[in-house]
Enzyme design. Structure first.
Site, PDB file in Angstrom:
ATOM      1  N   SER A 153     -29.724  43.900  -3.271  1.00 16.28           N
ATOM      2  CA  SER A 153     -28.313  44.233  -3.056  1.00 16.28           C
ATOM      3  C   SER A 153     -28.176  45.016  -1.753  1.00 16.28           C
ATOM      4  CB  SER A 153     -27.852  45.096  -4.229  1.00 16.28           C
ATOM      5  OG  SER A 153     -26.764  45.910  -3.846  1.00 16.28           O
ATOM      6  N   SER A 154     -26.983  44.976  -1.176  1.00 14.16           N
ATOM      7  CA  SER A 154     -26.772  45.695   0.088  1.00 14.16           C
ATOM      8  C   SER A 154     -26.745  47.214  -0.125  1.00 14.16           C
ATOM      9  CB  SER A 154     -25.472  45.242   0.748  1.00 14.16           C
ATOM     10  OG  SER A 154     -24.379  45.492  -0.101  1.00 14.16           O
ATOM     11  N   CYS A 155     -26.686  47.673  -1.393  1.00 15.81           N
ATOM     12  CA  CYS A 155     -26.651  49.126  -1.616  1.00 15.81           C
ATOM     13  C   CYS A 155     -28.014  49.775  -1.422  1.00 15.81           C
ATOM     14  CB  CYS A 155     -26.075  49.456  -2.984  1.00 15.81           C
ATOM     15  SG  CYS A 155     -27.155  48.980  -4.321  1.00 15.81           S
ATOM     16  N   TYR A 192     -29.378  52.155  -9.072  1.00 12.37           N
ATOM     17  CA  TYR A 192     -29.544  50.711  -8.876  1.00 12.37           C
ATOM     18  C   TYR A 192     -30.294  50.460  -7.561  1.00 12.37           C
ATOM     19  CZ  TYR A 192     -28.094  45.807  -8.526  1.00 12.37           C
ATOM     20  OH  TYR A 192     -28.072  44.438  -8.424  1.00 12.37           O
ATOM     21  N   LYS A 199     -33.851  48.513  -6.826  1.00  7.64           N
ATOM     22  CA  LYS A 199     -33.925  47.318  -5.976  1.00  7.64           C
ATOM     23  C   LYS A 199     -34.876  47.540  -4.798  1.00  7.64           C
ATOM     24  CE  LYS A 199     -31.417  44.417  -8.191  1.00  7.64           C
ATOM     25  NZ  LYS A 199     -32.028  43.171  -8.696  1.00  7.64           N
ATOM     26  N   HIS A 249     -16.911  45.079 -10.733  1.00  3.93           N
ATOM     27  CA  HIS A 249     -16.747  45.396  -9.320  1.00  3.93           C
ATOM     28  C   HIS A 249     -15.272  45.246  -8.944  1.00  3.93           C
ATOM     29  CE1 HIS A 249     -21.165  44.820  -9.097  1.00  3.93           C
ATOM     30  NE2 HIS A 249     -21.029  45.820  -8.256  1.00  3.93           N
TER      31      HIS A 249
HETATM   32  P1  GDP Z   1     -19.415  49.440  -4.717  1.00  2.00           P
HETATM   33  O1  GDP Z   1     -19.302  48.355  -3.685  1.00  2.00           O
HETATM   34  O2  GDP Z   1     -20.801  49.633  -5.225  1.00  2.00           O
HETATM   35  O3  GDP Z   1     -18.793  50.730  -4.253  1.00  2.00           O
HETATM   36  O4  GDP Z   1     -18.643  48.968  -6.045  1.00  2.00           O
HETATM   37  P2  GDP Z   1     -17.184  48.484  -6.463  1.00  2.00           P
HETATM   38  O5  GDP Z   1     -17.009  47.044  -6.170  1.00  2.00           O
HETATM   39  O6  GDP Z   1     -17.042  48.885  -7.884  1.00  2.00           O
HETATM   40  O7  GDP Z   1     -16.133  49.345  -5.612  1.00  2.00           O
HETATM   41  C1  GDP Z   1     -15.833  49.062  -4.280  1.00  2.00           C
HETATM   42  C2  GDP Z   1     -14.653  49.880  -3.812  1.00  2.00           C
HETATM   43  O8  GDP Z   1     -13.450  49.393  -4.425  1.00  2.00           O
HETATM   44  C3  GDP Z   1     -14.719  51.380  -4.126  1.00  2.00           C
HETATM   45  O9  GDP Z   1     -14.199  52.088  -3.016  1.00  2.00           O
HETATM   46  C4  GDP Z   1     -13.776  51.500  -5.327  1.00  2.00           C
HETATM   47  O10 GDP Z   1     -13.215  52.799  -5.462  1.00  2.00           O
HETATM   48  C5  GDP Z   1     -12.701  50.483  -4.947  1.00  2.00           C
HETATM   49  N1  GDP Z   1     -11.853  50.045  -6.056  1.00  2.00           N
HETATM   50  C6  GDP Z   1     -10.497  50.011  -6.038  1.00  2.00           C
HETATM   51  N2  GDP Z   1      -9.994  49.614  -7.204  1.00  2.00           N
HETATM   52  C7  GDP Z   1     -11.061  49.347  -8.010  1.00  2.00           C
HETATM   53  C8  GDP Z   1     -11.176  48.887  -9.353  1.00  2.00           C
HETATM   54  O11 GDP Z   1     -10.202  48.647 -10.071  1.00  2.00           O
HETATM   55  N3  GDP Z   1     -12.443  48.699  -9.830  1.00  2.00           N
HETATM   56  C9  GDP Z   1     -13.557  48.945  -9.056  1.00  2.00           C
HETATM   57  N4  GDP Z   1     -14.776  48.727  -9.582  1.00  2.00           N
HETATM   58  N5  GDP Z   1     -13.469  49.420  -7.788  1.00  2.00           N
HETATM   59  C10 GDP Z   1     -12.242  49.619  -7.274  1.00  2.00           C
END
Ligand code: GDP
Length: 314
Positions: free
Chosen positions: A114-116, A143, A147, A186
């Protein structure tokens, strides 16, 4: 460009570990038209965290190639809430699958990360060599550490045992088979669901987590599956390879894009009490381009087809 084949899946027994997940099922779809025997095991049949069970299963089924698409995955809140599960489950899954593959003579293995894995403040776009150059983003470090261990396992088996095992690091993925559960998902599927439900209910606004300012890159899972098969057949390097599209979008703009596809005309309320996570994690996809592969699907079209998939299953 002539692309040299390193290993062909043709005529081989190919195990897709994690075939029920979004990534694994996309790899199965991608392999379906190819001349190979696809091996799968449901989690009820085989718990990948159980070392003995994995060894026994691999010894009996004798795959020749393995895609490690099995993982405990989740969005920003799930990662933060279940750190032990994200670290332990992923360490066990990858260690068991890689070790059992080695013991049973698997010829080629592709590990997916993953890119994280990259530092929170890695220079953008992030090149493969940014790995382990700085502190991780705390919301998903569990995570990420698992990875990173997977990449190192793959490299160590190559170094010590001469295994032709490789790693690919996809950016944020979306597509059919995604998790639409709001607590664990996500951002892209979460927003799609919130917008869809708000539209049906005639609600005037939806809630978006965080400030809306972070940037994220989104790759359609069918593009990832295509890249995974491409790397399995053509790449045999020690270093992991980034798989992404090479461009990203602000969360606030992503909401607008999905709202347009869904047909939601209301407004968005940003909830600053929820975490933003890392400000940006754009992949440098130069190595993948050099190898001869590029993503094909455009984000708006990908969101539209994923929305069709989602509605069909509601
Ligand atoms: P990340 O890429 O590991 O940070 O995972 P996410 O896909 O869960 O979140 C990406 C970004 O989208 C973060 O800045 C979250 O705060 C934002 N975000 C906005 N609305 C939502 C939501 O309803 N669900 C999630 N999971 N993230 C959200």
């Amino acid at each position: 460009m002539t692309i040299e084949v390193d290993f062909s899946v043709a005529g081989k027994r190919v195990w897709v570990a994690g075939h029920r997940g979004m990534v694994g099922s996309a790899i199965v779809r991608r392999l379906a038209g190819m001349d190979c025997e696809i091996l799968t095991a449901s989690s009820a049949e085989l718990d990948l965290r159980d070392q003995l069970a994995v060894r026994t299963w691999v010894a009996a089924r004798r795959p020749q190639a393995v895609f490690v698409a099995a993982a405990k995955v989740g969005g920003i809140l799930a990662n933060d809430t279940y750190p032990a599960d994200f670290l332990y489950d992923n360490l066990m899954i990858e260690a068991n699958v890689i070790e059992a593959s080695y013991r049973n003579g698997v010829e080629k293995l592709l590990f997916l990360g993953s890119s994280c894995i990259y530092p929170k403040l890695a220079p953008q776009p992030m090149k493969e060599d940014a790995l382990l150059t700085g502190p991780l983003e705390p919301t998903n470090e569990w995570y990420a550490v698992a990875k990173i261990a997977g990449i190192k396992l793959v490299q160590s088996y190559r170094r010590q045992h001469g295994c032709n095992y490789i790693s690919a690091m996809p950016t944020n993925l979306y597509g059919p088979g995604d998790n639409f559960d709001l607590a664990g998902s996500h951002v892209l599927p979460a927003l799609m669901r919130k917008l869809h439900e708000a539209k049906l209910a005639g609600a005037p606004e939806i809630e978006v987590w965080g400030s809306g300012q972070p940037y994220r890159e989104f790759l359609h899972v069918d593009d990832l599956a295509d890249a995974a098969v491409f790397l399995m057949e053509t790449y045999c390097g020690y270093e992991h390879v980034n798989v992404g599209v090479g461009e990203d979008i602000r969360i606030a703009d992503l909401v607008r894009l999905i709202a347009k596809v869904v047909g939601f005309n209301g407004s968005f309320r940003f909830d600053a009490s929820k975490p933003d996570g890392t400000p940006r994690k754009l992949m440098d996809v130069g190595r993948m381009k050099q190898l001869g592969w590029q993503a094909r699907r455009n984000l708006e079209q990908g969101v539209a087809s994923t929305y069709e998939w989602y509605k069909d299953r509601m």
